[in-house]
Scaffold this active site. Structure first.
Site, mmCIF file in Angstrom:
data_model
loop_
_atom_site.group_PDB
_atom_site.id
_atom_site.type_symbol
_atom_site.label_atom_id
_atom_site.label_comp_id
_atom_site.label_asym_id
_atom_site.label_seq_id
_atom_site.Cartn_x
_atom_site.Cartn_y
_atom_site.Cartn_z
ATOM 1 N N VAL A 32 0.837 -1.205 0.000
ATOM 2 C CA VAL A 32 0.000 0.000 0.000
ATOM 3 C C VAL A 32 0.874 1.259 0.000
ATOM 4 C CG1 VAL A 32 -2.022 -1.027 1.113
ATOM 5 C CG2 VAL A 32 -0.221 -0.012 2.523
ATOM 6 N N SER A 49 -2.248 0.007 -5.436
ATOM 7 C CA SER A 49 -2.899 -1.058 -4.660
ATOM 8 C C SER A 49 -4.385 -0.771 -4.441
ATOM 9 C CB SER A 49 -2.193 -1.285 -3.329
ATOM 10 O OG SER A 49 -2.554 -0.302 -2.398
ATOM 11 N N LEU A 105 2.127 1.747 -6.528
ATOM 12 C CA LEU A 105 1.844 0.618 -7.419
ATOM 13 C C LEU A 105 0.347 0.389 -7.613
ATOM 14 C CD1 LEU A 105 4.555 -2.075 -6.529
ATOM 15 C CD2 LEU A 105 4.546 -0.430 -8.384
ATOM 16 N N ASP A 125 -4.651 5.318 -13.078
ATOM 17 C CA ASP A 125 -4.503 4.087 -12.288
ATOM 18 C C ASP A 125 -5.639 3.112 -12.576
ATOM 19 O OD1 ASP A 125 -2.382 5.343 -11.060
ATOM 20 O OD2 ASP A 125 -2.978 4.772 -9.024
HETATM 21 O O1 PMV Z 1 -1.268 6.188 -7.194
HETATM 22 P P1 PMV Z 1 0.149 6.600 -7.491
HETATM 23 O O2 PMV Z 1 0.948 6.912 -6.297
HETATM 24 O O3 PMV Z 1 0.798 5.681 -8.451
HETATM 25 O O4 PMV Z 1 0.079 8.013 -8.243
HETATM 26 C C1 PMV Z 1 -0.749 8.229 -9.315
HETATM 27 C C2 PMV Z 1 -0.138 9.172 -10.257
HETATM 28 C C3 PMV Z 1 -0.408 10.652 -10.078
HETATM 29 O O5 PMV Z 1 -0.195 11.214 -11.365
HETATM 30 C C4 PMV Z 1 0.564 11.254 -9.086
HETATM 31 C C5 PMV Z 1 -1.824 10.964 -9.607
HETATM 32 C C6 PMV Z 1 -2.897 10.667 -10.635
HETATM 33 O O6 PMV Z 1 -4.073 10.627 -10.249
HETATM 34 O O7 PMV Z 1 -2.602 10.494 -11.836
#
Ligand code: PMV
Length: 316
Positions: free
Chosen positions: A96, A102, A100, A148
């Site tokens: 977490v 999670s 990555l 994500d």
């Molecule tokens: O969830 P993470 O820590 O992999 O970050 C996502 C990437 C960011 O560009 C920082 C935020 C986003 O919503 O795109």
């Protein structure tokens, strides 16, 4: 009993800038996964997360709890007011708060398993799973770009741009497989906090931050062409440039910089932090020949774990 899973993800190019409408590239990490299991029960809806040491009834859960929120969205989407009694158990191999993905993977896996349990397999499309996951991500991330949930639900490398009315989501060819080492600093960092801090800086110095974001977007675009043409050395060089811009955004850290430096000194073609930054993971582009040396350098310079992932031929 129904099982479903979803992968972790890495951002290859364009994190943070993607929140401001610039293109970014991300890919699944299929060997680390979140898994949800649904079994019929006698009474109530029970949510169990052994990794987090939690077990709760849905009707008693905080509506902002990610699992509870996923269930509420599923109820709204299916029109099933009263969910049948079931036990939902969620486990994850994805660390977490480490960049990555999670949270997105846990939501996507849960949505898939529950919807199948409810017999609504018509909803089991990547687009539906991605949209539901996005809604849940909003609770914890404030202004997620949507990258994500997209990568986790589609499980393929994508070129992504946040835009209205529909995000641009494009699979692309990978002419030469990219071998990446993913190294964890062991430092936990919350995406929401880092994204908020970047926003504060952008508000204070908008011209400078806009220029940095545009630079990241151009790197992502150039990198896409380099990946499509198999120009691996250029991909590595662009990773380095992207890392330098992330340093300017102040989202790197001593630990991340040490790992990036160690990877490059050991021969990696390029390295950068991946995800929100200030902790979490970094990635290093390697060839098979140099993989062992770079892995060793990462481990002796503070990496808690190092895994290899290969981004290869895109299925679509
Ligand atoms: O969830 P993470 O820590 O992999 O970050 C996502 C990437 C960011 O560009 C920082 C935020 C986003 O919503 O795109």
């Amino acid at each position: 009993m129904i099982h479903a899973s979803a992968p972790g993800k890495i951002i290859l190019f364009g994190e943070h800038a993607v929140v401001y409408g610039r293109p970014a590239i991300a890919a699944p990490v299929s060997q680390v996964r979140a898994t949800a299991t649904v079994t019929p029960a006698e009474t109530g809806v029970r949510l169990i997360a052994p990794d987090l040491n939690t077990a709760q009834w849905l009707h008693e859960a905080d509506p902002n709890d990610a699992l509870a929120a996923a269930l509420h969205h599923i109820r709204a989407a299916t029109g099933i007011e009263q969910l049948p009694p079931m036990t939902i158990t969620v486990t994850s191999q994805i660390p977490v708060a480490s960049g990555l993905g999670s949270g997105a993977a846990i939501t996507a896996a849960t949505a898939r398993a529950v919807v199948e349990f409810l017999g609504r397999t018509d909803l089991l499309t990547p687009a539906w799973v991605s949209a539901l996951t996005y809604e849940v991500e909003k609770i914890h991330h404030g202004t997620p770009s949507g990258i994500d949930n997209t990568v986790v639900a589609y499980e393929m490398p994508v070129y992504f741009m946040r835009q209205q009315p529909h995000n641009r989501i494009e699979p692309f060819a990978v002419a030469h497989p990219l071998r990446l080492l993913v190294a964890d600093t062991g430092v936990r960092s919350h995406t929401r906090d880092v994204v908020l801090d970047v926003r504060r800086q952008w508000e204070a110095e908008s011209a400078r931050f806009e220029a940095i974001f545009t630079g990241c977007g151009q790197i992502a675009e150039t990198a896409r062409r380099a990946i499509e043409q198999g120009h691996i050395a250029e991909v590595g060089r662009l990773m380095q440039e992207n890392h330098d811009l992330l340093v300017e955004m102040t989202v790197s850290s001593v630990e991340l910089d040490a790992l990036v430096q160690a990877a490059v000194s050991a021969g990696a073609l390029g390295a950068k932090l991946s995800g929100a930054g200030r902790g979490g993971n970094m990635i290093a582009l390697v060839t098979e020949d140099m993989e062992t040396a770079v892995r060793q350098a990462l481990l002796t310079n503070g990496a808690q774990t190092v895994l290899t992932t290969i981004i290869a031929h895109n299925a679509v």
